[in-house]
Scaffold this motif. Structure first.
Motif, mmCIF file in Angstrom:
data_model
loop_
_atom_site.group_PDB
_atom_site.id
_atom_site.type_symbol
_atom_site.label_atom_id
_atom_site.label_comp_id
_atom_site.label_asym_id
_atom_site.label_seq_id
_atom_site.Cartn_x
_atom_site.Cartn_y
_atom_site.Cartn_z
ATOM 1 N N LYS A 210 -16.599 0.026 14.262
ATOM 2 C CA LYS A 210 -17.331 -0.362 13.056
ATOM 3 C C LYS A 210 -16.427 -0.343 11.831
ATOM 4 C CE LYS A 210 -20.539 1.663 9.761
ATOM 5 N NZ LYS A 210 -21.284 2.878 9.410
ATOM 6 N N ARG A 211 -15.504 0.600 11.817
ATOM 7 C CA ARG A 211 -14.625 0.797 10.663
ATOM 8 C C ARG A 211 -13.624 -0.343 10.472
ATOM 9 N NH1 ARG A 211 -10.036 4.402 10.171
ATOM 10 N NH2 ARG A 211 -9.828 5.020 7.993
ATOM 11 N N HIS A 212 -13.490 -1.196 11.456
ATOM 12 C CA HIS A 212 -12.513 -2.280 11.384
ATOM 13 C C HIS A 212 -13.167 -3.661 11.393
ATOM 14 C CE1 HIS A 212 -9.350 0.690 11.859
ATOM 15 N NE2 HIS A 212 -10.062 1.207 12.858
ATOM 16 N N GLU A 213 -14.484 -3.669 11.164
ATOM 17 C CA GLU A 213 -15.190 -4.942 11.070
ATOM 18 C C GLU A 213 -15.065 -5.491 9.650
ATOM 19 O OE1 GLU A 213 -19.143 -3.962 12.202
ATOM 20 O OE2 GLU A 213 -18.672 -3.731 14.342
ATOM 21 N N GLU A 214 -14.580 -6.709 9.537
ATOM 22 C CA GLU A 214 -14.390 -7.293 8.207
ATOM 23 C C GLU A 214 -15.724 -7.709 7.606
ATOM 24 O OE1 GLU A 214 -11.774 -10.809 5.979
ATOM 25 O OE2 GLU A 214 -11.365 -10.225 8.057
ATOM 26 N N MET A 215 -15.908 -7.363 6.346
ATOM 27 C CA MET A 215 -17.118 -7.741 5.641
ATOM 28 C C MET A 215 -17.014 -9.209 5.217
ATOM 29 S SD MET A 215 -18.747 -6.057 2.181
ATOM 30 C CE MET A 215 -18.142 -4.453 2.710
ATOM 31 N N PHE A 216 -18.017 -9.987 5.543
ATOM 32 C CA PHE A 216 -18.021 -11.408 5.190
ATOM 33 C C PHE A 216 -18.562 -11.560 3.774
ATOM 34 C CE2 PHE A 216 -19.782 -15.843 5.725
ATOM 35 C CZ PHE A 216 -18.531 -16.448 5.764
ATOM 36 N N LEU A 217 -17.720 -12.057 2.868
ATOM 37 C CA LEU A 217 -18.088 -12.177 1.455
ATOM 38 C C LEU A 217 -18.448 -13.619 1.122
ATOM 39 C CD1 LEU A 217 -15.176 -10.017 -0.018
ATOM 40 C CD2 LEU A 217 -17.446 -9.261 0.700
ATOM 41 N N LEU A 218 -19.571 -13.790 0.461
ATOM 42 C CA LEU A 218 -20.079 -15.132 0.155
ATOM 43 C C LEU A 218 -20.010 -15.496 -1.324
ATOM 44 C CD1 LEU A 218 -23.296 -15.114 2.394
ATOM 45 C CD2 LEU A 218 -21.179 -16.370 2.832
ATOM 46 N N LYS A 219 -20.190 -14.512 -2.187
ATOM 47 C CA LYS A 219 -20.329 -14.787 -3.624
ATOM 48 C C LYS A 219 -18.981 -15.057 -4.287
ATOM 49 C CE LYS A 219 -23.565 -13.392 -6.010
ATOM 50 N NZ LYS A 219 -24.746 -13.911 -6.731
ATOM 51 N N TYR B 35 -17.451 -0.130 4.733
ATOM 52 C CA TYR B 35 -16.049 -0.021 4.320
ATOM 53 C C TYR B 35 -15.075 -0.226 5.467
ATOM 54 C CZ TYR B 35 -11.756 2.309 2.730
ATOM 55 O OH TYR B 35 -10.459 2.611 2.419
ATOM 56 N N ASN B 36 -14.155 -1.172 5.263
ATOM 57 C CA ASN B 36 -13.060 -1.442 6.187
ATOM 58 C C ASN B 36 -11.768 -1.195 5.416
ATOM 59 O OD1 ASN B 36 -10.966 -2.595 7.651
ATOM 60 N ND2 ASN B 36 -12.100 -4.423 8.232
ATOM 61 N N PRO B 37 -11.004 -0.147 5.756
ATOM 62 C CA PRO B 37 -9.786 0.177 5.000
ATOM 63 C C PRO B 37 -8.695 -0.884 5.091
ATOM 64 C CG PRO B 37 -9.916 1.492 6.994
ATOM 65 C CD PRO B 37 -11.226 0.777 6.879
ATOM 66 N N ILE C 279 -12.070 10.905 1.718
ATOM 67 C CA ILE C 279 -12.527 9.529 1.947
ATOM 68 C C ILE C 279 -11.517 8.536 1.368
ATOM 69 C CG2 ILE C 279 -14.311 7.864 1.312
ATOM 70 C CD1 ILE C 279 -16.323 10.180 1.454
ATOM 71 N N LYS C 280 -11.073 8.801 0.168
ATOM 72 C CA LYS C 280 -10.120 7.912 -0.502
ATOM 73 C C LYS C 280 -8.829 7.783 0.302
ATOM 74 C CE LYS C 280 -7.812 7.315 -4.999
ATOM 75 N NZ LYS C 280 -6.397 7.327 -4.560
ATOM 76 N N ASN C 281 -8.393 8.873 0.912
ATOM 77 C CA ASN C 281 -7.134 8.883 1.662
ATOM 78 C C ASN C 281 -7.333 8.637 3.161
ATOM 79 O OD1 ASN C 281 -5.491 9.486 -0.625
ATOM 80 N ND2 ASN C 281 -6.208 11.600 -0.533
ATOM 81 N N ASN C 282 -8.516 8.131 3.525
ATOM 82 C CA ASN C 282 -8.820 7.760 4.909
ATOM 83 C C ASN C 282 -8.621 8.898 5.901
ATOM 84 O OD1 ASN C 282 -9.613 4.944 4.648
ATOM 85 N ND2 ASN C 282 -7.501 4.578 4.005
#
Length: 329
Positions: free
Chosen positions: A230-239, A281-283, A178-181
């Motif tokens: 799904k693996r390339h969808e950027e997570m939208f961060l708010l905090k 997770y998006n690598p 997982i760590k090494n994709n």
């Protein structure tokens, strides 16, 4: 739920972990990989077609996916009849090359039957020979043998889409992949829970989740090395980072982020997140630098001489992955 987790551990100990997958769950995941399946040989190497839906699903969708070949290995049953009583001491391999008579159904006479000398175990020489000839493995392997199963697929450089428990994420042999994709999570089950066909255990699910003839298991995931959008969808961060909201660990130079949705958008250091983070997770957006075990320690972040289990003010925290935001380097 405590009782269902106890059943899962009991299954692992007793090696009675044949949790047969519902056809609807296979459909919900596999249909998203249509482009990967085209002109490929699919191998279901942990599947008794009498009770497993994987062979049935791919046989019924053979033309839709434009498959080249479908193979399954069956443990100690030589009967074509999918409702046989498993009364034979022989195991078989079934081969299907698609519809021949135009009725768009996998008829018995269209399914090739090969007697195997062994028991059909995925580790047998006969099964490995079939594996070598295949392109993609799709199945639900025994949870108790998940690490060994994945190691075999990696050794033979196979693509795969398989079911496992999320605890496998931190296994010594799985986490480095997982760590090494080299392995990631698929689209998954709703709320990371699945209902399996299993005759060995009672279902302790709540009334709203209980389904007759099925057992509910939480923390179930699809694992794959087939690339998906799904693996390339950027997570939208708010905090935003606030040191009063994100305490540091006793034994890691990293902050605690108890929920994936609360990852701060402006923190450039190491962060500890739940293993369910992998569902988002998006690598391209994040780097996984370790996990809370000695074999997965984030170099330069674990404090020398300290325990590897994460803790805050002496209180132990559940398993954590350590990540960094790539955009803030």
């Amino acid at each position: 739920m405590p009782n269902e987790n106890a059943a899962l551990h009991q299954a692992s100990r007793n090696k009675r972990d044949e949790f047969y997958t519902q056809l609807s769950d296979i459909e919900n995941e596999a249909r998203r990989y249509k482009d990967h399946f085209e002109n490929k040989s699919i191998f279901c190497n942990c599947d008794d077609p009498r009770v497993s839906n994987f062979f049935q699903y791919f046989a019924l969708n053979f033309e839709k996916f434009r498959l080249k070949k479908l193979t399954t290995t069956c443990f100690k049953s030589q009967n074509r009849d999918l409702f046989s009583q498993n009364d034979s001491e022989k195991s078989v391999a079934l081969e299907y090359y698609g519809d021949k008579n135009g009725n768009k159904l996998p008829d018995p006479e269209e399914i090739g039957l090969i007697d195997l000398k062994g028991d059909g175990d995925f580790r047998s020489k006969e099964s490995i020979k079939l594996l070598e000839k295949s392109d993609i493995v799709v199945t639900n392997p025994p949870f108790s043998l998940f690490s060994e199963f994945i190691e075999q697929l990696i050794k033979y450089k196979k693509k795969f889409l398989v079911i496992g428990h999320q605890n496998a994420i931190t296994y010594k042999t799985i986490f480095p992949l997982i760590k090494n994709n080299k392995l990631w999570l698929g689209y998954g089950f709703k709320r990371n829970c699945a209902h399996f066909i299993n005759k060995h255990y009672d279902d302790y699910a709540s009334d709203s989740d209980h389904r007759d003839g099925l057992i509910r298991v939480s923390g179930v995931q699809w694992f794959t090395n087939l690339d998906i959008s799904k693996r390339h969808e950027e997570m939208f961060l708010l905090k935003k980072y606030d040191p009063t909201e994100y305490p540091k660990y006793d034994n890691y130079d990293a902050i605690e982020v108890s929920e994936t949705k609360n990852i701060p958008k402006d923190y450039s250091g190491a962060m500890g997140v739940p293993i369910t983070f992998l569902n988002k997770y998006n690598p391209d957006q994040f780097e996984i630098i370790g996990c809370s075990y000695s074999y997965g320690k984030p170099e330069g972040y674990h404090k020398k001489g300290k325990d590897f289990n994460v803790s805050i003010d002496g209180k132990q925290i559940y398993k954590r992955l350590f990540i960094k935001n790539k955009s803030l380097r």
